[in-house]
Scaffold this motif. Sequence first.
Motif, mmCIF file in Angstrom:
data_model
loop_
_atom_site.group_PDB
_atom_site.id
_atom_site.type_symbol
_atom_site.label_atom_id
_atom_site.label_comp_id
_atom_site.label_asym_id
_atom_site.label_seq_id
_atom_site.Cartn_x
_atom_site.Cartn_y
_atom_site.Cartn_z
ATOM 1 N N THR A 19 49.166 38.365 33.621
ATOM 2 C CA THR A 19 49.695 37.019 33.838
ATOM 3 C C THR A 19 49.285 36.108 32.689
ATOM 4 O O THR A 19 48.117 36.071 32.306
ATOM 5 N N ARG A 20 50.272 35.413 32.146
ATOM 6 C CA ARG A 20 49.985 34.525 31.016
ATOM 7 C C ARG A 20 49.814 33.087 31.496
ATOM 8 O O ARG A 20 50.365 32.686 32.523
ATOM 9 N N THR A 21 49.065 32.342 30.723
ATOM 10 C CA THR A 21 48.767 30.951 31.046
ATOM 11 C C THR A 21 50.047 30.181 31.365
ATOM 12 O O THR A 21 50.119 29.429 32.336
ATOM 13 N N GLU A 22 51.056 30.358 30.518
ATOM 14 C CA GLU A 22 52.296 29.598 30.696
ATOM 15 C C GLU A 22 53.043 30.016 31.955
ATOM 16 O O GLU A 22 53.838 29.252 32.503
ATOM 17 N N GLU A 23 52.778 31.220 32.451
ATOM 18 C CA GLU A 23 53.418 31.640 33.699
ATOM 19 C C GLU A 23 52.831 30.870 34.888
ATOM 20 O O GLU A 23 53.559 30.472 35.801
ATOM 21 N N ILE A 24 51.531 30.671 34.859
ATOM 22 C CA ILE A 24 50.911 29.881 35.938
ATOM 23 C C ILE A 24 51.402 28.432 35.853
ATOM 24 O O ILE A 24 51.697 27.807 36.877
ATOM 25 N N VAL A 76 47.156 29.427 43.983
ATOM 26 C CA VAL A 76 48.026 30.208 43.103
ATOM 27 C C VAL A 76 47.882 31.652 43.543
ATOM 28 O O VAL A 76 46.765 32.171 43.648
ATOM 29 N N ARG A 78 54.254 27.414 34.822
ATOM 30 C CA ARG A 78 55.595 27.355 35.409
ATOM 31 C C ARG A 78 55.538 27.424 36.936
ATOM 32 O O ARG A 78 56.274 26.708 37.628
ATOM 33 N N THR A 99 48.649 36.527 40.726
ATOM 34 C CA THR A 99 48.198 36.784 39.356
ATOM 35 C C THR A 99 47.833 38.255 39.157
ATOM 36 O O THR A 99 47.309 38.909 40.060
ATOM 37 N N LEU A 152 54.706 34.955 40.683
ATOM 38 C CA LEU A 152 53.746 34.001 41.230
ATOM 39 C C LEU A 152 54.396 33.047 42.226
ATOM 40 O O LEU A 152 55.581 32.758 42.153
ATOM 41 N N VAL A 153 53.580 32.544 43.127
ATOM 42 C CA VAL A 153 53.984 31.392 43.933
ATOM 43 C C VAL A 153 52.740 30.511 44.096
ATOM 44 O O VAL A 153 51.624 31.025 44.202
#
Lengths: 613, 613
Positions: B422-427, B415, B429, B418, B393-394
Amino acid sequence: MPTTERAADQEASGLVDERYVVGVDYGTLSGRAVVVRVSDGAELGSAAFAYPHAVMDRILARSGVTLPPDWALQVPSDYVDVLKHAVPDAIAAAGIDPANVVGIGTDFTACTMIPTLSDGTPLNELPEFADRPHAYVKLWKHHAAQPQADRINELAAVRGESWSPRYGGLISSEWEFAKGLQLLEEDPEIYDRMQHWVEAADWIVWQLTGTYVRNACTAGYKGMLQDGEYPSRDFLKALNPGFETFAETKVAHQIGQLGASAGRLSAEAAALTGLPEGIAVAVGNVDAHVTAPAARAVKPGQMVAIMGTSTCHVMNSDRLVEVPGMCGVVDGGIVDGLYGYEAGQSGVGDIFAWFVENQVPARYSTEAAAAGLSVHQYLTELIAGQPVGGHGLVALDWASGNRSVLVDHELSGLVLGTTLTTRTEEIYRALLESTAFGTRKIVETFTAAGVPVTEFIVAGGLLKNAFLMQVYSDVLRMPISTIASDQGPALGSAIHAAVAAGVYPNVLAAGEAMGKVNTNVYQPNDEAADAYDRLYAEYSLLHDYFGRGANDVMHRLAALRREGFAAASAGAASVGAGGTDLDSLEQQSLEPEPEHKPEHSAGATAQSMEAAK
Amino acid sequence: MPTTERAADQEASGLVDERYVVGVDYGTLSGRAVVVRVSDGAELGSAAFAYPHAVMDRILARSGVTLPPDWALQVPSDYVDVLKHAVPDAIAAAGIDPANVVGIGTDFTACTMIPTLSDGTPLNELPEFADRPHAYVKLWKHHAAQPQADRINELAAVRGESWSPRYGGLISSEWEFAKGLQLLEEDPEIYDRMQHWVEAADWIVWQLTGTYVRNACTAGYKGMLQDGEYPSRDFLKALNPGFETFAETKVAHQIGQLGASAGRLSAEAAALTGLPEGIAVAVGNVDAHVTAPAARAVKPGQMVAIMGTSTCHVMNSDRLVEVPGMCGVVDGGIVDGLYGYEAGQSGVGDIFAWFVENQVPARYSTEAAAAGLSVHQYLTELIAGQPVGGHGLVALDWASGNRSVLVDHELSGLVLGTTLTTRTEEIYRALLESTAFGTRKIVETFTAAGVPVTEFIVAGGLLKNAFLMQVYSDVLRMPISTIASDQGPALGSAIHAAVAAGVYPNVLAAGEAMGKVNTNVYQPNDEAADAYDRLYAEYSLLHDYFGRGANDVMHRLAALRREGFAAASAGAASVGAGGTDLDSLEQQSLEPEPEHKPEHSAGATAQSMEAAK
């Protein structure tokens, strides 16, 4: 008494000797059986069975090993469990005598591939291969063969392969040859042991009849069989010397035409399903393609969008043209005598389900439950009244890649325009809209290529969302018709079963008798359509910028993600973790992996989302 | 006994006649008072008080009227309530005799503006204006004056205004003149009635002393006072004929230097706070600027980042240069004798808080609570071990616009990357990382302009997130030092109070005695830094593409959003609602507005997020 009077009398008393067929639709997360009356297509009973292993896209269930990014596996025995549970349950729900069932038809997600021995045994069922990811089913949305697909496409372009234009110039990483090449290159031992590379659509028919027949639909759309030929040995050898005989030794097999009988129900399958031994079993087929006759939409220009987890678009034409980025055109690929065109969007309902599972706070679930609504319904009701563009957002519908018209499964999702006052339901709406824009891109591409889309008919679970349907109507500026069945693919399979049983002479005739459609249910609103034109212009700019090479950031991020995964697998999991005092084990235990996965949620919402792939 | 022995004796017995100061920090959601010992800066007690009206960015509380997009209002009496509650509570918590308090200092968010009568009465307190949004405080993050800011910037460029380069060539929609012009043009009656356009930083001092003194810091950074002059009458008239005398009639006032006394505590304020009447009240100041001496970081090249709801970057230099896109450079704007530079990111902790409030499912809250962690902490722990780039992600950190270096509050969040796994915590971060990239953009711009950043010191609530700090260290490839106080701005205000009370000769000396820093707590990791370089390259491409005119989609979406709002306000709320059978009223009642707003959550997390603006 005269015959007609006796028939009316029997019907009134329920004694008429009606005949029935069973259609079984294999979706991404479950299989569903429907019992259908052959005379008029009435659906008398249905039952679903969720695959016990669902989709394995993070962890291989048996060994617990982590799968690389973009993998998606299934377990073949789950499909047999559907026959064992859903078929008898549907018969019971219909309240009919199974002795009156004259045929069974099936449809499947595609391209979903199983490596087997010569007798059809899936390789994951061999004890020595049970821990090997490549021994399992590669589900349609397994997208890890993109590098192989890229090489196939580059080589086909260089060599000017004659089959390439039939697939819009680009084949998908989802298809038989890309997945097969990945198998060869990543686990040659499994590849060598594999005697058939079988579409799940055909494997399940094999379980019913005891005989392997390859259906013309997937052979053409997913197996690149055109004018009787697969890609040549020379071509395959140039990809990889070990791949030279792939088509002839692993793929090629006797072809069955759509609507034909693949054989008779075996004694074992009769025992499993409770259906009469010896009834007709239709040749395997694909969920989207069987749905066209179920919606009485097989005439040229009638595009059927089967909207569920993903969307498949199918349309017949009497013309053979090249449509850039379509999935494929196959002579007789939907019905005999017409060219069948297919296009698709890899993620639609899947994207909405991902959002609800991973991005929606507790208060929405609570309030939805209090209002007696699903979270999807509640989010839709919250946002339906907002003026078009009122959210200030635009999204790209690529979280599962782009199947048409870019044919690139390393593309990924984007949401642009969020502010600190952006509400959850606003993002949800932007995602709904993004899939309508993706469909418009496909419709415009078909029309520009000379096969105009003159009618738009929706099937699949998502047609229940009236707001979504209105968005599609406004974005496309077209009326929307909807299939008058909750189980379009299963009904379509039942139609094929009726043809295979000889009740009707062909699929067209069976569709006219058994198919059902509600015409022009939604009409475009001009004012909304004007505003959507502005959002679509933004979508198109981003679509081309990120999808046609101006900024390949999505590919570079996918590469970085794979490198990160490889580094972590090699034991270097601590890269970048300098600032934390948690070690990987602790994090593993902190994360309740199964509950984080949308596939494991068995709620009504997930069910309704995946009525079709 | 000798004097020194007596002092030691008294200290041991707690009888020493120590002197104290009170610092009060006004943040975005609450005010916090700290009692500080003047001899060594020891913080003996503190107390916070949340603003009863929080931030009004959707609804004006009193009338229930919906506010347009990008508005953010507050209620002045909430600030007085902080004096009434937090100051006595802090004294009680410190366990000191208030008679030993020798001064009080305050700092505020800026640019936060109040329209008042000549006696300081806020216009919203006049019954006839209580329902008028323009009569209320325009909080720093009120971004609805962007069209006015654009016109100011265009005209300044055309006319070559000499003050413009001192603000990087672009002034912000957050500032005094942009907000004032919006007020004139949208509610001229309020504008005419207004006798002072007062920074909240000065208004609160006015409540303490009974006298209006305008502080040099906001006058310079937000009021465009350069070399003793405001923008000229000619310039203002060219913007709008009614604006010609704005500077002289509404803005200009007696200036107080930083660290000076603005006056003495009035009898009324003494009664309100429980502090001795007549003690010194320091000239008003800004949260970020007071923090530099609190972190002992006022030397050239020492950049202090006050990271909370947003981030302010302040740095002194002995050189006057033009830094593109900085907020401003003011001679003596931080401490006497040096040029004070300011830059900023409009949204940082606010973005993380928005994400947790609007994008994080229930299971995370449940699991965080079970682990005894905040949701922020839990998300961070889940994702801290992932290799850099493992999320694919970026993000762009523009959900609250971009203050530096693009100076554009109509930019918005993004964002990208995705997938369905993709997990919530990845977004989460990716959002953390995006703010680090935004900071790197600022640091690189300063260094390239000839005022190199040689040290990086963090203050504010976000320094508690060790993972975030390590990300910043890796992304910047610099060690990170952190202020050794939980209440940097309040400590800084206390330092200014000590100078105003005459205990120290100047802010530099007081900071040396009372400030606190932990040096080089985080060190960059080379391997992570290399990987972050690749993500930063993607961030930079998107930053320039969306931020520098190649694709103005964010501006166009903002315009469409405003049009939608206007249409809805005009009673045309049904545009685009064709497919739903809910009318607007039903939706209004379905949506529990207050609970949807992060500002209304009073949990520990929100508190820790907004220690500084």
